[in-house]
Design a protein around this motif. Structure first.
Motif, short mmCIF file in Angstrom:
data_model
loop_
_atom_site.label_atom_id
_atom_site.label_comp_id
_atom_site.label_asym_id
_atom_site.label_seq_id
_atom_site.Cartn_x
_atom_site.Cartn_y
_atom_site.Cartn_z
N GLN A 13 0.82 -1.23 0.00
CA GLN A 13 0.00 0.00 0.00
C GLN A 13 0.84 1.27 0.00
OE1 GLN A 13 -2.18 -0.24 3.65
NE2 GLN A 13 -3.70 -1.69 2.85
N ARG A 14 2.18 1.13 -0.05
CA ARG A 14 3.00 2.29 0.32
C ARG A 14 2.85 3.49 -0.61
NH1 ARG A 14 6.37 -1.43 -2.06
NH2 ARG A 14 8.36 -0.82 -2.97
N GLU A 15 2.65 3.24 -1.91
CA GLU A 15 2.50 4.39 -2.82
C GLU A 15 1.17 5.09 -2.58
OE1 GLU A 15 4.92 5.61 -4.37
OE2 GLU A 15 6.24 3.88 -4.05
N GLU A 16 0.14 4.28 -2.38
CA GLU A 16 -1.18 4.83 -2.06
C GLU A 16 -1.14 5.66 -0.77
OE1 GLU A 16 -5.54 3.01 -0.98
OE2 GLU A 16 -4.04 1.66 -1.83
N LEU A 17 -0.46 5.13 0.24
CA LEU A 17 -0.35 5.82 1.53
C LEU A 17 0.34 7.17 1.37
CD1 LEU A 17 0.70 2.80 3.80
CD2 LEU A 17 -1.42 4.12 4.01
N SER A 18 1.33 7.23 0.47
CA SER A 18 2.12 8.45 0.32
C SER A 18 1.30 9.61 -0.23
CB SER A 18 3.32 8.19 -0.59
OG SER A 18 2.89 8.07 -1.93
N ARG A 19 0.14 9.30 -0.81
CA ARG A 19 -0.69 10.37 -1.38
C ARG A 19 -1.78 10.84 -0.44
NH1 ARG A 19 0.39 7.07 -5.98
NH2 ARG A 19 -1.50 5.87 -5.66
N LEU A 20 -1.88 10.23 0.74
CA LEU A 20 -2.91 10.64 1.71
C LEU A 20 -2.36 11.73 2.64
CD1 LEU A 20 -4.12 7.06 2.69
CD2 LEU A 20 -5.18 8.62 1.04
N ASP A 21 -3.24 12.33 3.45
CA ASP A 21 -2.71 13.18 4.53
C ASP A 21 -2.42 12.27 5.74
OD1 ASP A 21 -5.15 12.75 5.82
OD2 ASP A 21 -5.98 14.67 5.20
N TRP A 22 -1.77 12.84 6.75
CA TRP A 22 -1.34 12.00 7.88
C TRP A 22 -2.52 11.28 8.53
CZ3 TRP A 22 3.13 10.10 8.19
CH2 TRP A 22 4.29 10.82 7.90
N ALA A 23 -3.61 12.00 8.76
CA ALA A 23 -4.74 11.37 9.46
C ALA A 23 -5.25 10.17 8.68
CB ALA A 23 -5.85 12.39 9.68
N ALA A 24 -5.41 10.32 7.37
CA ALA A 24 -5.92 9.22 6.55
C ALA A 24 -4.89 8.10 6.42
CB ALA A 24 -6.32 9.74 5.17
N ALA A 25 -3.61 8.48 6.30
CA ALA A 25 -2.56 7.45 6.15
C ALA A 25 -2.47 6.62 7.43
CB ALA A 25 -1.22 8.12 5.85
N TRP A 26 -2.47 7.29 8.58
CA TRP A 26 -2.36 6.53 9.83
C TRP A 26 -3.59 5.67 10.08
CZ3 TRP A 26 0.15 11.35 12.41
CH2 TRP A 26 1.54 11.25 12.32
N GLN A 27 -4.74 6.18 9.70
CA GLN A 27 -5.97 5.39 9.84
C GLN A 27 -5.84 4.09 9.03
OE1 GLN A 27 -8.81 5.86 11.58
NE2 GLN A 27 -10.02 4.21 10.65
N LYS A 28 -5.40 4.26 7.78
CA LYS A 28 -5.27 3.10 6.89
C LYS A 28 -4.21 2.12 7.40
CE LYS A 28 -5.00 2.09 1.91
NZ LYS A 28 -6.25 1.35 1.85
N ILE A 29 -3.09 2.66 7.87
CA ILE A 29 -2.03 1.81 8.42
C ILE A 29 -2.56 1.02 9.62
CG2 ILE A 29 0.19 1.85 9.66
CD1 ILE A 29 1.00 4.23 7.85
N GLY A 30 -3.28 1.70 10.49
CA GLY A 30 -3.82 1.04 11.68
C GLY A 30 -4.77 -0.10 11.33
#
Ligand code: ADP
Ligand code: MG
Length: 215
Positions: free
Chosen positions: A52-69
């Motif tokens: 998911q790393r490329e997708e994560l890089s395009r989110l803001d922190w709140a959305a990226a951390w939510q998705k990572i969690g």
């Protein structure tokens, strides 16, 4: 230095790399006082994040951390999956800004660690990953309050994480599987503290390089 989610692919790659390089050592630690599956559990989570790393890089922190969690919770499962998931979901809830500075990251990370403490009903001194994450959060807040320069903060975070990991050796486990061994858990480093330290040091290395050779 701007701390944005554009850094996430490099951070995730560095974490995958350091866990792979130390897999045997950490597995031996978990075999001594746990059930030996910690690295495999963690690597399932890291592999899911790699995808998911490329997708994560395009989110803001709140959305990226939510998705990572969410990803870590479902990919790792079990006790540690819910602890890592809780950490990142709490980071997401605490995140306000798109680009973090030391002060805002210290606040966000502290809230994440508090959530893990509540989730695992654990605190410092119980021979868990928290013996790395709590002192790192404490140090980040102190450094932010005293406006310590970033290169110095980064170098110190690694030292604090290593000291925290080492401190688990002489502790008796009172949480998790290792607690079944009671006094016999003493004398071994906790696996989750070791991987926590390795991941934090890998993150520090990426950020230090970023600081000296800005993109
Ligand atoms: P499991 O214990 O389900 O086999 P892992 O082997 O992946 O999960 O993870 C074990 C690690 O989880 C331990 O080394 C310890 O650092 C951490 N841990 C266990 N219980 C707790 C807890 N209650 N709070 C925080 N961390 C914990
Ligand atoms: Mg285990």
């Amino acid at each position: 230095m701007k701390l944005t989610p554009a850094l996430l692919p490099r951070l995730i790659e560095a974490i995958a790399d350091v866990i792979e390089k130390n897999a045997e050592e950490v597995t031996a630690l978990d075999q001594a006082i746990g059930d030996g599956d910690h690295v495999t559990n963690l690597q399932r989570g890291i592999q899911a994040l790699m995808a998911q790393r490329e997708e994560l890089s395009r989110l803001d922190w709140a959305a990226a951390w939510q998705k990572i969690g969410m990803t870590l919770m479902s990919a790792i499962g079990g006790a540690s999956g819910s602890l890592y998931g809780t950490l990142f979901i709490a980071l997401s809830k605490a995140a306000r800004e798109q680009s973090l500075d030391l002060q805002s990251f210290a606040d966000v990370f502290t809230k994440g660690v508090e959530a893990v403490k509540q989730r695992g009903k654990a605190d410092a001194g119980e021979k868990t990953m928290l013996d790395v994450y709590i002192p790192v959060a404490d140090y980040l807040r102190t450094a932010a309050e005293n406006s310590v320069a970033l290169p110095e903060v980064l170098a110190n975070i690694s030292q604090v994480a290593i000291a925290g990991m080492e401190s688990t050796r002489d502790m008796v486990a009172t949480k998790g599987r290792a607690s079944f061994l009671e006094e016999r858990s003493r004398g071994h480093i906790d696996a989750g503290a070791k991987t926590g330290q390795l991941m934090i040091c890998a993150i520090v290395d990426v950020l230090t390089k970023q600081l000296t050779t800005p993109a």
